[in-house]
Design a protein around this motif. Sequence first.
Motif, PDB file in Angstrom:
ATOM      1  N   GLY A   1      -8.098  -3.561  -5.734  1.00 25.87           N
ATOM      2  CA  GLY A   1      -7.650  -4.872  -5.263  1.00 25.87           C
ATOM      3  C   GLY A   1      -8.776  -5.891  -5.293  1.00 25.87           C
ATOM      4  O   GLY A   1      -8.579  -7.052  -5.659  1.00 25.87           O
ATOM      5  N   LEU A   2      -9.963  -5.436  -4.933  1.00 24.83           N
ATOM      6  CA  LEU A   2     -11.118  -6.335  -4.913  1.00 24.83           C
ATOM      7  C   LEU A   2     -11.511  -6.767  -6.324  1.00 24.83           C
ATOM      8  O   LEU A   2     -11.833  -7.927  -6.576  1.00 24.83           O
ATOM      9  N   TYR A   3     -11.472  -5.831  -7.264  1.00 25.13           N
ATOM     10  CA  TYR A   3     -11.886  -6.147  -8.628  1.00 25.13           C
ATOM     11  C   TYR A   3     -10.830  -6.983  -9.366  1.00 25.13           C
ATOM     12  O   TYR A   3     -11.154  -7.933 -10.058  1.00 25.13           O
TER      13      TYR A   3
ATOM     14  N   ALA B   1      -2.740  -3.141 -11.537  1.00 28.43           N
ATOM     15  CA  ALA B   1      -4.154  -3.048 -11.167  1.00 28.43           C
ATOM     16  C   ALA B   1      -4.359  -2.135  -9.966  1.00 28.43           C
ATOM     17  O   ALA B   1      -5.399  -1.502  -9.819  1.00 28.43           O
ATOM     18  N   LEU B   2      -3.375  -2.070  -9.080  1.00 31.63           N
ATOM     19  CA  LEU B   2      -3.512  -1.204  -7.903  1.00 31.63           C
ATOM     20  C   LEU B   2      -3.188   0.242  -8.254  1.00 31.63           C
ATOM     21  O   LEU B   2      -3.639   1.164  -7.600  1.00 31.63           O
TER      22      LEU B   2
ATOM     23  N   THR C   1       0.836  -1.208   0.000  1.00 34.04           N
ATOM     24  CA  THR C   1       0.000   0.000   0.000  1.00 34.04           C
ATOM     25  C   THR C   1       0.869   1.256   0.000  1.00 34.04           C
ATOM     26  O   THR C   1       0.612   2.198  -0.760  1.00 34.04           O
ATOM     27  N   ALA C   2       1.910   1.265   0.838  1.00 35.34           N
ATOM     28  CA  ALA C   2       2.779   2.441   0.915  1.00 35.34           C
ATOM     29  C   ALA C   2       3.470   2.680  -0.423  1.00 35.34           C
ATOM     30  O   ALA C   2       3.518   3.819  -0.913  1.00 35.34           O
TER      31      ALA C   2
ATOM     32  N   HIS D   1      -2.320  -8.465  -1.979  1.00 36.57           N
ATOM     33  CA  HIS D   1      -3.211  -7.461  -1.407  1.00 36.57           C
ATOM     34  C   HIS D   1      -2.500  -6.479  -0.487  1.00 36.57           C
ATOM     35  O   HIS D   1      -1.650  -6.863   0.310  1.00 36.57           O
ATOM     36  N   GLY D   2      -2.896  -5.217  -0.596  1.00 36.55           N
ATOM     37  CA  GLY D   2      -2.418  -4.187   0.324  1.00 36.55           C
ATOM     38  C   GLY D   2      -3.225  -4.240   1.612  1.00 36.55           C
ATOM     39  O   GLY D   2      -4.124  -5.081   1.766  1.00 36.55           O
TER      40      GLY D   2
END
Lengths: 290, 305
Positions: free
Chosen positions: A214-216, A141-142, A75-76, A224-225
């Motif tokens: 992330g979900l899609y 994707a993220l 995420t960071a 995953h973050g």
Amino acid sequence: MNRSSKRFLKLSHIVLLLLSCLLIAPFLLLIISSFTDETTAVQNGYSFFPQKFSVDAYRYIFSNFRIFGKAFLITAGVTLFGVLLGVTMAALMAYAISRPGLPGRKILNFYVIFTMLFNGGLVATYLTYVSVFHIKNTYFALLIPNLLCNAFTIMLIKNYYQTSLPTELIEAARIDGASEWAIFFKVVMPLSKPIIATVALIVGLAYWNDWQNGLYYLDDTSMHGIQNVLNDMNSNAKYLMQFAHSGGTAVPTTTVRMAIAVVGILPILCIYPFFQDYFVKGVTAGAVKG
Amino acid sequence: MISKRKAGFRKWLPFYLMALPCIIYFFVNNYLPMGGLIIAFKNYNVQKGILGSDFVGLENFRFLFSTDEAWIITRNTLGYNLFWIFLNMFIGVAVAIFLNEVRTRVAKKFYMSAILLPYLISMVVVSYLAYAYLSEQTGFINAIFKTFGLHTVAWYQNAKYWPFILTIVYEWKNIGFNAITIFASVVGISKDYYEAAEIDGATKWQQIKKITLPMLKPTIVMLITIGMGNVFRSDFGLFYQVPRNVGLLNSATDTIDTFVFRALLQTGDIGMASAASFYQSIVCFITIMVFNGLMRKYSKENAMF
């Protein structure tokens, strides 16, 4: 100040203080719950005044640092990269469409604005990214869908350029023979620090808080973050069981859930006091120009 | 003439290159999917792709609108939005007026920070905050009920509670944004009016009624217009995360956005998903155009284009 004004001032303070407490209370409940002893939490429920405190939940997170540390770093990293790339792109576009006399400027402006008026919706966007660009289960994707640039931030920067940029400095640099790129990076960017900071906060917040991409697009949960890990725990009750607990005892799921949520908001809570003015500016700037 | 045009082009070329990354991005992220809307008229087949899949006319729409769900998701999306637009105005104006009274810098800063904080966190985290209160076994509210000897409530199994829960969560999260937005306009009202009113002996309530509210009218109209333009959009996070995607709650928590997501990625009914998504895109476009048109008439400087 007359009597009615004084009374109203008192009323304002009482209302705002109550409101502030009500709005902050959930955060306190979350943080206190994460420091509650597991057995206490299971027996008495989440509470503002638990009978017994414990750091077991955080110990569990650290013992599984490989999982949660990685999620945090993903995420960071995505946030950092997204802000750098997204803000630069938006500022470049804003600078281009704020140049008076640029042929096709109106068209470019409309090209940007139209994305606010009409969109393909989730299904068409999803299918485009998946079947045309094969973005599924890649880190792109993220980074890319929906978050990188939007018309709103471009317009925000454009308005700033049109109203607050001293044209004489740009002209002077041009006469000195600087290229347009040099002018942008060496003159314009340093002069637009306030708006860039505001936009960087808006974009950074959007990346940090995002879980939809992330979900899609990521079926692979190891990519995953932190926000998606939180989402995984919601949708899969056994999610936490799959990781070994260092102590050999049962996983303190009731409190670990809350501890991971705390980790998810920690960076925001940490920077918020220092950047509060920019947040407020970002919020009001967006509001004034719908 | 041609060389002049060439020279002009060379002069402007760097600016086009500056715009290029965003042009490409919007093409990929926004314009291609607009073309992709065509999928709503096709029977999507993974092997054949978007362009290759067979046309089926309005078949997908016939399926969608023959279900009760089409009505429920439309009702929920519109209902929540309409109710919240007006609730936002009411609460937002009130909080903004209170904020404007506070003269102490530190106090004002504290209140603003506190009310804006919920706006800054993700909906996933919000769902955990809500869960800390509402969980049947360990939730704070049920713990209180237990200490008073009351029956616990299964919040996540009863749709009837959810219009209230969603409204509270929504207001909790957005109150700061609304209040601070309106506050920006309240600050702009000249102090002279209030001073003159004070000298004439007007009470605070009279000042609010006769000065603040009339001066805020353009802002209120603008915010309502923006809200109405987006009346067919819902906050996917709020309706998906906070009820934790529990099917039992659908009658109260399902909106167009959650319905599209479920059909696309959970039940795999792409026909249904694409029809609902198309329906939303088009209706959204129409409402935005209508309300932006009204805005242009009413106050041109606040219109989007």
